[in-house]
Design a protein around this motif. Structure first.
Motif, PDB file in Angstrom:
ATOM      1  N   LEU A 262     -12.118  20.692  97.433  1.00 49.25           N
ATOM      2  CA  LEU A 262     -13.341  20.934  98.053  1.00 49.25           C
ATOM      3  C   LEU A 262     -14.736  20.916  97.602  1.00 49.25           C
ATOM      4  O   LEU A 262     -15.606  20.458  98.300  1.00 49.25           O
ATOM      5  CB  LEU A 262     -13.292  22.402  98.964  1.00 49.25           C
ATOM      6  CG  LEU A 262     -14.036  22.771  99.949  1.00 49.25           C
ATOM      7  CD1 LEU A 262     -14.053  22.107 101.271  1.00 49.25           C
ATOM      8  CD2 LEU A 262     -13.880  24.283 100.195  1.00 49.25           C
ATOM      9  N   GLU A 263     -14.715  21.198  96.408  1.00 52.87           N
ATOM     10  CA  GLU A 263     -16.086  20.892  95.575  1.00 52.87           C
ATOM     11  C   GLU A 263     -16.414  19.322  95.507  1.00 52.87           C
ATOM     12  O   GLU A 263     -17.616  19.133  95.800  1.00 52.87           O
ATOM     13  CB  GLU A 263     -15.813  21.349  94.057  1.00 52.87           C
ATOM     14  CG  GLU A 263     -15.521  22.680  93.848  1.00 52.87           C
ATOM     15  CD  GLU A 263     -14.302  22.945  94.127  1.00 52.87           C
ATOM     16  OE1 GLU A 263     -13.421  22.416  94.526  1.00 52.87           O
ATOM     17  OE2 GLU A 263     -14.073  24.443  94.123  1.00 52.87           O
ATOM     18  N   LEU A 264     -15.270  18.459  95.701  1.00 50.71           N
ATOM     19  CA  LEU A 264     -15.830  16.912  95.974  1.00 50.71           C
ATOM     20  C   LEU A 264     -16.229  16.716  97.203  1.00 50.71           C
ATOM     21  O   LEU A 264     -17.068  15.924  97.386  1.00 50.71           O
ATOM     22  CB  LEU A 264     -14.532  16.199  95.232  1.00 50.71           C
ATOM     23  CG  LEU A 264     -14.213  16.133  93.868  1.00 50.71           C
ATOM     24  CD1 LEU A 264     -12.943  15.342  93.660  1.00 50.71           C
ATOM     25  CD2 LEU A 264     -15.322  15.834  93.052  1.00 50.71           C
ATOM     26  N   HIS A 265     -15.675  17.319  98.260  1.00 50.73           N
ATOM     27  CA  HIS A 265     -16.324  17.261  99.409  1.00 50.73           C
ATOM     28  C   HIS A 265     -17.566  17.528  99.575  1.00 50.73           C
ATOM     29  O   HIS A 265     -18.443  16.936 100.296  1.00 50.73           O
ATOM     30  CB  HIS A 265     -15.340  17.866 100.620  1.00 50.73           C
ATOM     31  CG  HIS A 265     -14.061  17.136 100.616  1.00 50.73           C
ATOM     32  ND1 HIS A 265     -13.836  16.343 101.729  1.00 50.73           N
ATOM     33  CD2 HIS A 265     -12.732  17.753 100.288  1.00 50.73           C
ATOM     34  CE1 HIS A 265     -12.440  15.982 101.677  1.00 50.73           C
ATOM     35  NE2 HIS A 265     -11.774  16.756 100.934  1.00 50.73           N
ATOM     36  N   TYR A 266     -17.838  18.945  99.152  1.00 46.01           N
ATOM     37  CA  TYR A 266     -19.355  19.157  99.311  1.00 46.01           C
ATOM     38  C   TYR A 266     -20.293  18.308  98.263  1.00 46.01           C
ATOM     39  O   TYR A 266     -21.374  18.152  98.742  1.00 46.01           O
ATOM     40  CB  TYR A 266     -19.391  20.564  98.620  1.00 46.01           C
ATOM     41  CG  TYR A 266     -19.376  21.771  99.499  1.00 46.01           C
ATOM     42  CD1 TYR A 266     -19.828  21.662 100.956  1.00 46.01           C
ATOM     43  CD2 TYR A 266     -18.082  22.509  99.390  1.00 46.01           C
ATOM     44  CE1 TYR A 266     -19.706  22.693 101.743  1.00 46.01           C
ATOM     45  CE2 TYR A 266     -17.884  23.543 100.321  1.00 46.01           C
ATOM     46  CZ  TYR A 266     -18.468  23.738 101.452  1.00 46.01           C
ATOM     47  OH  TYR A 266     -18.503  24.852 102.173  1.00 46.01           O
ATOM     48  N   LEU A 267     -19.581  17.695  97.275  1.00 49.46           N
ATOM     49  CA  LEU A 267     -20.460  16.716  96.691  1.00 49.46           C
ATOM     50  C   LEU A 267     -20.772  15.309  97.267  1.00 49.46           C
ATOM     51  O   LEU A 267     -21.843  14.912  97.439  1.00 49.46           O
ATOM     52  CB  LEU A 267     -19.712  16.526  95.172  1.00 49.46           C
ATOM     53  CG  LEU A 267     -20.581  15.428  94.253  1.00 49.46           C
ATOM     54  CD1 LEU A 267     -21.777  16.101  93.637  1.00 49.46           C
ATOM     55  CD2 LEU A 267     -19.754  15.099  93.112  1.00 49.46           C
ATOM     56  N   ILE A 268     -19.748  15.056  98.029  1.00 52.50           N
ATOM     57  CA  ILE A 268     -20.129  13.902  99.096  1.00 52.50           C
ATOM     58  C   ILE A 268     -21.370  14.285 100.181  1.00 52.50           C
ATOM     59  O   ILE A 268     -22.064  13.653 100.427  1.00 52.50           O
ATOM     60  CB  ILE A 268     -18.863  13.592  99.724  1.00 52.50           C
ATOM     61  CG1 ILE A 268     -18.059  12.687  98.432  1.00 52.50           C
ATOM     62  CG2 ILE A 268     -19.315  12.428 100.629  1.00 52.50           C
ATOM     63  CD1 ILE A 268     -16.440  12.674  99.092  1.00 52.50           C
ATOM     64  N   ILE A 269     -21.089  15.479 100.631  1.00 49.18           N
ATOM     65  CA  ILE A 269     -22.038  15.927 101.552  1.00 49.18           C
ATOM     66  C   ILE A 269     -23.394  15.942 101.173  1.00 49.18           C
ATOM     67  O   ILE A 269     -24.212  15.642 102.033  1.00 49.18           O
ATOM     68  CB  ILE A 269     -21.486  17.251 102.167  1.00 49.18           C
ATOM     69  CG1 ILE A 269     -20.045  17.162 103.035  1.00 49.18           C
ATOM     70  CG2 ILE A 269     -22.382  18.140 103.060  1.00 49.18           C
ATOM     71  CD1 ILE A 269     -19.493  18.551 103.507  1.00 49.18           C
ATOM     72  N   GLY A 270     -23.401  16.562 100.136  1.00 49.53           N
ATOM     73  CA  GLY A 270     -24.767  16.593  99.755  1.00 49.53           C
ATOM     74  C   GLY A 270     -25.552  15.277  99.505  1.00 49.53           C
ATOM     75  O   GLY A 270     -26.915  15.410  99.265  1.00 49.53           O
ATOM     76  N   HIS A 271     -25.091  14.078  99.578  1.00 50.84           N
ATOM     77  CA  HIS A 271     -25.804  13.031  99.446  1.00 50.84           C
ATOM     78  C   HIS A 271     -25.837  12.079 100.885  1.00 50.84           C
ATOM     79  O   HIS A 271     -26.359  11.031 100.852  1.00 50.84           O
ATOM     80  CB  HIS A 271     -25.047  11.932  98.716  1.00 50.84           C
ATOM     81  CG  HIS A 271     -24.906  12.365  97.180  1.00 50.84           C
ATOM     82  ND1 HIS A 271     -24.024  13.212  96.552  1.00 50.84           N
ATOM     83  CD2 HIS A 271     -25.565  11.623  96.063  1.00 50.84           C
ATOM     84  CE1 HIS A 271     -24.427  13.512  95.260  1.00 50.84           C
ATOM     85  NE2 HIS A 271     -25.443  12.506  94.925  1.00 50.84           N
ATOM     86  N   LEU A 272     -25.462  12.852 101.840  1.00 52.32           N
ATOM     87  CA  LEU A 272     -25.637  12.476 103.410  1.00 52.32           C
ATOM     88  C   LEU A 272     -27.024  12.828 103.861  1.00 52.32           C
ATOM     89  O   LEU A 272     -27.378  13.910 103.623  1.00 52.32           O
ATOM     90  CB  LEU A 272     -24.426  12.531 103.993  1.00 52.32           C
ATOM     91  CG  LEU A 272     -23.063  12.294 103.581  1.00 52.32           C
ATOM     92  CD1 LEU A 272     -22.042  12.623 104.612  1.00 52.32           C
ATOM     93  CD2 LEU A 272     -23.043  10.691 103.528  1.00 52.32           C
TER      94      LEU A 272
END
Length: 292
Positions: free
Chosen positions: A43-53
């Motif tokens: 889930l941490e990687l999902h939030y990392l992706i979300i932070g760049h959108l």
């Protein structure tokens, strides 16, 4: 776009329920169900992706799966797009409750929140929040997100833009105005018929059945209660006070309940007299039954 360690650490620690929902271990030693490579990431990687959108991409991503639907929340968008107490322009065009973007002319500014915060709410969410407090003032003024002013439509509870005019014309939607007139017309027709039948029953009781106390007395009581109901109704439609309006409406309900016993008793008496003596004409008998 925010891309710093402080933000990443804050979102990693705040959504443990979502992490548990999508990280349940398989029971009984059975292999976990097959998932795509994207959903198998932590889930941490999902939030990392979300932070760049950007906001539009986030809202589109939120509609793709249950994982992103529960992960992308209004609180998360506040962390992403509210900086120094001010929301971004793209966030101002989004409803902070349902996260839809209908356009600035379809959003209301929530005056209960801080002026610098995210305050846009769509018409549908706004109409669901309308309470009695908004109707104490007959025409509460609201602010649309595009800068226009408007009112709450008292027929559908959706905002209506008045385009800077205060002539009362734009305080109802055109379609709501037509439906309101139709409802009022039907209501007045029904009220007139009921009132007319009540008066007719009283006249019949005072003339043809004045010797029959079982019909005369209940019909007279019903007529008096009907006159009181009319007076209460006139006071109710002439007041703008919400508490007084509710009390008068409750009084009308009580009067309606009180009218049931005398009307039922007089109708029953007409049936008994008609069957035994045959003195009551068919028209009078039908009028009493219709009044019941």
């Amino acid at each position: 776009m925010p891309n710093n360690s402080d933000y990443e650490l804050s979102i990693y620690s705040r959504d443990s329920r979502t992490r548990r929902r999508y990280s349940r271990p398989s029971s009984g030693g059975e292999p976990p169900p097959p998932v795509s490579d994207l959903f198998s990431l932590p889930l941490e990687l999902h939030y990392l992706i979300i932070g760049h959108l950007d906001l539009e991409s986030l809202l589109q991503l939120r509609r793709t799966s249950r994982l992103y639907y529960y992960a992308i929340t209004p609180d998360l968008l506040r962390q992403l797009f509210v900086r120094n107490g001010r929301a971004s322009l793209s966030l101002a065009a989004c409803c902070y409750e349902c996260l839809c973007c209908p356009g600035l002319d379809r959003l209301v500014i929530d005056a209960t929140l801080e002026p610098s915060s995210w305050r846009s709410v769509c018409f549908r969410c706004w109409s669901n929040r309308i309470t009695v407090d908004y109707h104490i003032n007959p025409w509460p003024i609201i602010q649309i997100a595009n800068g226009d002013d408007g009112y709450i439509c008292h027929f559908c509870n959706w905002p209506v833009v008045n385009n800077g005019r205060d002539d009362g014309v734009d305080r109802l939607h055109a379609s709501c105005r037509s439906r309101r007139r139709l409802v009022l017309l039907l209501w007045f027709v029904m009220a007139f018929l009921q009132f007319g039948i009540g008066v007719l029953c009283a006249v019949l009781a005072w003339t043809r059945y004045r010797e029959q106390d079982k019909i005369l007395i209940p019909s007279s009581i019903d007529f008096v209660l009907a006159m009181i109901s009319v007076a209460v109704f006139i006071f109710r439609i002439c007041t703008n006070n919400e508490k007084k309006y509710s009390r008068l409406l409750f009084t009308e309900l009580v009067l309606t309940v009180l009218r049931i016993p005398p009307v039922a008793y007089s109708a029953r008496s007409t049936v008994v007299i008609r069957n035994n003596a045959g003195l009551i004409p068919e028209v009078g008998f039908g009028v009493f039954l219709i009044n019941l």
